[in-house]
Design a protein around this motif. Structure first.
Motif, PDB file in Angstrom:
ATOM      1  N   PHE A  98       0.840  -1.197   0.000  1.00  0.00           N
ATOM      2  CA  PHE A  98       0.000   0.000   0.000  1.00  0.00           C
ATOM      3  C   PHE A  98       0.874   1.244   0.000  1.00  0.00           C
ATOM      4  O   PHE A  98       1.954   1.249   0.595  1.00  0.00           O
ATOM      5  CB  PHE A  98      -0.878   0.057   1.250  1.00  0.00           C
ATOM      6  N   PRO A  99       0.415   2.328  -0.612  1.00  0.00           N
ATOM      7  CA  PRO A  99       1.116   3.612  -0.420  1.00  0.00           C
ATOM      8  C   PRO A  99       0.976   4.073   1.028  1.00  0.00           C
ATOM      9  O   PRO A  99       0.107   3.599   1.765  1.00  0.00           O
ATOM     10  CB  PRO A  99       0.401   4.564  -1.381  1.00  0.00           C
ATOM     11  N   ARG A 100       1.851   4.989   1.449  1.00  0.00           N
ATOM     12  CA  ARG A 100       1.874   5.417   2.855  1.00  0.00           C
ATOM     13  C   ARG A 100       0.526   5.955   3.331  1.00  0.00           C
ATOM     14  O   ARG A 100       0.144   5.721   4.464  1.00  0.00           O
ATOM     15  CB  ARG A 100       2.943   6.482   3.101  1.00  0.00           C
ATOM     16  N   TRP A 101      -0.196   6.686   2.499  1.00  0.00           N
ATOM     17  CA  TRP A 101      -1.466   7.245   2.946  1.00  0.00           C
ATOM     18  C   TRP A 101      -2.479   6.136   3.208  1.00  0.00           C
ATOM     19  O   TRP A 101      -3.257   6.224   4.156  1.00  0.00           O
ATOM     20  CB  TRP A 101      -1.998   8.291   1.964  1.00  0.00           C
ATOM     21  N   GLN A 102      -2.463   5.066   2.404  1.00  0.00           N
ATOM     22  CA  GLN A 102      -3.360   3.953   2.665  1.00  0.00           C
ATOM     23  C   GLN A 102      -2.911   3.159   3.889  1.00  0.00           C
ATOM     24  O   GLN A 102      -3.745   2.685   4.658  1.00  0.00           O
ATOM     25  CB  GLN A 102      -3.423   3.016   1.452  1.00  0.00           C
ATOM     26  N   GLN A 103      -1.608   3.028   4.056  1.00  0.00           N
ATOM     27  CA  GLN A 103      -1.105   2.372   5.260  1.00  0.00           C
ATOM     28  C   GLN A 103      -1.542   3.118   6.504  1.00  0.00           C
ATOM     29  O   GLN A 103      -1.929   2.506   7.502  1.00  0.00           O
ATOM     30  CB  GLN A 103       0.420   2.281   5.233  1.00  0.00           C
ATOM     31  N   SER A 104      -1.460   4.438   6.460  1.00  0.00           N
ATOM     32  CA  SER A 104      -1.847   5.214   7.644  1.00  0.00           C
ATOM     33  C   SER A 104      -3.339   5.088   7.928  1.00  0.00           C
ATOM     34  O   SER A 104      -3.745   5.063   9.099  1.00  0.00           O
ATOM     35  CB  SER A 104      -1.425   6.671   7.503  1.00  0.00           C
ATOM     36  N   LEU A 105      -4.172   4.968   6.897  1.00  0.00           N
ATOM     37  CA  LEU A 105      -5.601   4.727   7.135  1.00  0.00           C
ATOM     38  C   LEU A 105      -5.841   3.337   7.715  1.00  0.00           C
ATOM     39  O   LEU A 105      -6.693   3.163   8.596  1.00  0.00           O
ATOM     40  CB  LEU A 105      -6.390   4.897   5.836  1.00  0.00           C
ATOM     41  N   MET A 106      -5.078   2.357   7.248  1.00  0.00           N
ATOM     42  CA  MET A 106      -5.192   1.015   7.819  1.00  0.00           C
ATOM     43  C   MET A 106      -4.728   1.004   9.271  1.00  0.00           C
ATOM     44  O   MET A 106      -5.341   0.353  10.117  1.00  0.00           O
ATOM     45  CB  MET A 106      -4.387   0.005   6.993  1.00  0.00           C
ATOM     46  N   VAL A 107      -3.654   1.722   9.553  1.00  0.00           N
ATOM     47  CA  VAL A 107      -3.162   1.806  10.924  1.00  0.00           C
ATOM     48  C   VAL A 107      -4.207   2.481  11.809  1.00  0.00           C
ATOM     49  O   VAL A 107      -4.449   2.041  12.935  1.00  0.00           O
ATOM     50  CB  VAL A 107      -1.806   2.536  10.974  1.00  0.00           C
ATOM     51  N   ALA A 108      -4.846   3.527  11.296  1.00  0.00           N
ATOM     52  CA  ALA A 108      -5.893   4.199  12.075  1.00  0.00           C
ATOM     53  C   ALA A 108      -7.037   3.239  12.382  1.00  0.00           C
ATOM     54  O   ALA A 108      -7.550   3.208  13.516  1.00  0.00           O
ATOM     55  CB  ALA A 108      -6.408   5.417  11.322  1.00  0.00           C
ATOM     56  N   SER A 109      -7.431   2.440  11.410  1.00  0.00           N
ATOM     57  CA  SER A 109      -8.519   1.493  11.670  1.00  0.00           C
ATOM     58  C   SER A 109      -8.076   0.384  12.635  1.00  0.00           C
ATOM     59  O   SER A 109      -8.866  -0.075  13.457  1.00  0.00           O
ATOM     60  CB  SER A 109      -9.044   0.898  10.364  1.00  0.00           C
ATOM     61  N   LEU A 110      -6.805  -0.023  12.562  1.00  0.00           N
ATOM     62  CA  LEU A 110      -6.307  -1.031  13.495  1.00  0.00           C
ATOM     63  C   LEU A 110      -6.218  -0.476  14.921  1.00  0.00           C
ATOM     64  O   LEU A 110      -6.533  -1.184  15.884  1.00  0.00           O
ATOM     65  CB  LEU A 110      -4.946  -1.553  13.038  1.00  0.00           C
ATOM     66  N   ILE A 111      -5.796   0.770  15.062  1.00  0.00           N
ATOM     67  CA  ILE A 111      -5.749   1.398  16.392  1.00  0.00           C
ATOM     68  C   ILE A 111      -7.172   1.577  16.928  1.00  0.00           C
ATOM     69  O   ILE A 111      -7.426   1.391  18.123  1.00  0.00           O
ATOM     70  CB  ILE A 111      -4.989   2.742  16.335  1.00  0.00           C
ATOM     71  N   PHE A 112      -8.105   1.928  16.047  1.00  0.00           N
ATOM     72  CA  PHE A 112      -9.514   2.016  16.443  1.00  0.00           C
ATOM     73  C   PHE A 112     -10.000   0.660  16.956  1.00  0.00           C
ATOM     74  O   PHE A 112     -10.654   0.572  18.010  1.00  0.00           O
ATOM     75  CB  PHE A 112     -10.354   2.483  15.252  1.00  0.00           C
ATOM     76  N   LEU A 113      -9.679  -0.415  16.229  1.00  0.00           N
ATOM     77  CA  LEU A 113     -10.045  -1.759  16.658  1.00  0.00           C
ATOM     78  C   LEU A 113      -9.395  -2.113  17.991  1.00  0.00           C
ATOM     79  O   LEU A 113     -10.044  -2.695  18.876  1.00  0.00           O
ATOM     80  CB  LEU A 113      -9.641  -2.783  15.590  1.00  0.00           C
ATOM     81  N   TYR A 114      -8.138  -1.748  18.154  1.00  0.00           N
ATOM     82  CA  TYR A 114      -7.410  -1.997  19.402  1.00  0.00           C
ATOM     83  C   TYR A 114      -8.140  -1.350  20.587  1.00  0.00           C
ATOM     84  O   TYR A 114      -8.389  -1.998  21.604  1.00  0.00           O
ATOM     85  CB  TYR A 114      -5.996  -1.449  19.255  1.00  0.00           C
ATOM     86  N   HIS A 115      -8.515  -0.086  20.442  1.00  0.00           N
ATOM     87  CA  HIS A 115      -9.206   0.607  21.538  1.00  0.00           C
ATOM     88  C   HIS A 115     -10.625   0.083  21.737  1.00  0.00           C
ATOM     89  O   HIS A 115     -11.119   0.043  22.865  1.00  0.00           O
ATOM     90  CB  HIS A 115      -9.204   2.113  21.300  1.00  0.00           C
TER      91      HIS A 115
END
Length: 163
Positions: A98-115
């Motif tokens: 993924f490009p960095r911007w898509q990676q950062s959106l995936m990371v945001a969704s993973l952090i959301f899932l974590y919380h």
């Protein structure tokens, strides 16, 4: 075991230690709700970069360490971090492309899932949590941190030859 492989493992565990220290570093009260989940971000990076070496067992161990470090209910963060890292390991090749911007959106969704998993475990199982929207603000701050952290950890991995 060669010294080259051992030094690579040392670098990874040093980044986990630094991530844990950033996780408990004191912040002003206003910035506390925006605190990025440093250890989770570092674990996501290493699970994405080296899924064969740092995966669910490492995440569970770091989650237990984080529970003890934060004085939280034992196993809650271990469960949440293990679930997030399982998803990352499962899709690691896709995330890496993924490009960095898509990676950062995936990371945001993973952090959301974590919380969300942490909230669910504390509310449904333990029964001592109430819902506030501030629980999910670190998802937003992690997007900005991911760009910088990815660059730093990738350069560390390349310069020390971590494989």
């Amino acid at each position: 075991m060669s010294a080259h492989i051992a030094s690579g493992r040392w670098v990874v565990w040093a980044t986990f230690f630094v991530g844990a220290m950033f996780q408990v570093m004191p912040l002003p009260e206003l910035a506390e709700v925006w605190r990025p989940d440093w250890l989770v971000l570092v674990m996501i990076y290493w699970a994405m970069a080296l899924p064969h070496r740092y995966s669910v067992l490492t995440a569970f161990t770091l989650g237990l360490f984080l529970d003890v470090l934060l004085g939280a209910t034992l196993g809650v963060r271990a469960l949440a971090l293990s679930l997030v890292v399982y998803i990352v390991v499962l899709h690691s090749m896709r995330f890496r492309n993924f490009p960095r911007w898509q990676q950062s959106l995936m990371v945001a969704s993973l952090i959301f899932l974590y919380h969300f998993v942490i909230f669910w475990a504390q509310y449904a199982i333990v029964g001592d949590s109430e819902f506030v929207i501030d629980l999910f603000l670190p998802s937003i701050s992690c997007v900005a941190v991911w760009w910088w952290l990815f660059w730093v950890l990738r350069n560390l991995r390349r310069s020390y030859g971590v494989k």
